[in-house]
Design an enzyme around this catalytic site. Sequence first.
Site, PDB file in Angstrom:
ATOM      1  N   LYS A  83       0.849  -1.193   0.000  1.00 48.94           N
ATOM      2  CA  LYS A  83       0.000   0.000   0.000  1.00 48.94           C
ATOM      3  C   LYS A  83       0.880   1.237   0.000  1.00 48.94           C
ATOM      4  O   LYS A  83       1.722   1.424   0.886  1.00 48.94           O
ATOM      5  CB  LYS A  83      -0.858   0.018   1.261  1.00 48.94           C
TER       6      LYS A  83
HETATM    7  C1  E4P Z   1      -8.311   0.349   3.756  1.00 51.73           C
HETATM    8  O1  E4P Z   1      -7.602   0.056   2.827  1.00 51.73           O
HETATM    9  C2  E4P Z   1      -8.346   1.704   4.358  1.00 51.73           C
HETATM   10  O2  E4P Z   1      -7.135   2.013   4.951  1.00 51.73           O
HETATM   11  C3  E4P Z   1      -9.501   1.772   5.333  1.00 51.73           C
HETATM   12  O3  E4P Z   1     -10.657   1.263   4.680  1.00 51.73           O
HETATM   13  C4  E4P Z   1      -9.737   3.145   5.895  1.00 51.73           C
HETATM   14  O4  E4P Z   1     -10.923   3.119   6.638  1.00 51.73           O
HETATM   15  P1  E4P Z   1     -11.338   4.264   7.696  1.00 51.73           P
HETATM   16  O5  E4P Z   1     -11.637   5.510   6.943  1.00 51.73           O
HETATM   17  O6  E4P Z   1     -12.552   3.706   8.389  1.00 51.73           O
HETATM   18  O7  E4P Z   1     -10.170   4.435   8.630  1.00 51.73           O
END
Ligand code: E4P
Length: 215
Positions: A83
């Site tokens: 990521k």
């Molecule tokens: C996943 O890849 C993201 O980091 C995550 O869905 C972020 O979610 P949030 O906005 O609830 O922290």
Amino acid sequence: MKFFIDTANIDEIKEAQEMGILDGVTTNPSLAAKENRPYREILTEICRVVDGPVSAEVIATDSAGMIAEADELVKIGDNIVVKIPTILSGLTAIKTLSERGIKTNATLVFSPMQALLVAKAGATFVSPFVGRLDDYAYDGMDLIADIVNIYNNYTFSTEVLVASVRNPIHVLESARLGADVCTIPLKVIKQLIQHPQTDIGLAKFLEDYKKVPKS
Ligand code: E4P
């Protein structure tokens, strides 16, 4: 549409896997912090129980640092997807990593143009954050519609991974729009199967069966 679970908690991952609908996992530093264990240890355990893509986020903010971290993260498992934050240095890292055959997930995407750029750079997944847009009274699903539309206009292979999912409507709309993947917290995955009429109907069937003569 593929279902990923958005967690770094191994018990939640195992629970979702038992449902038979799990295609992958996404993690981030905030989710890892909740587990109070080293990130690498968490990822190693996740890769041991999940065959599908497991997103692991870099901490570096410069391209060289992101690439060096990615080289370490992919040693954890063949299914690790790195990521990368959607910033200028992230674009360079995505390009370099994709040319090396390392899968990437462009995270923290909030605009269609960010999504276009990461697709051009060769990202495997793009992660638009719908819930965090909703928090600012901008409909996050409009962003998904834009990205799906733009990607369909060309030949990008980047998969649209809907992130920051907060409720079942986000999942329903993702499927309606043809998003490739939705990453969902366990609580929301469980909400998807619930319907009061199912429970009422089942209770009635079980009650009525008591009136059926037994042989
Ligand atoms: C996943 O890849 C993201 O980091 C995550 O869905 C972020 O979610 P949030 O906005 O609830 O922290």
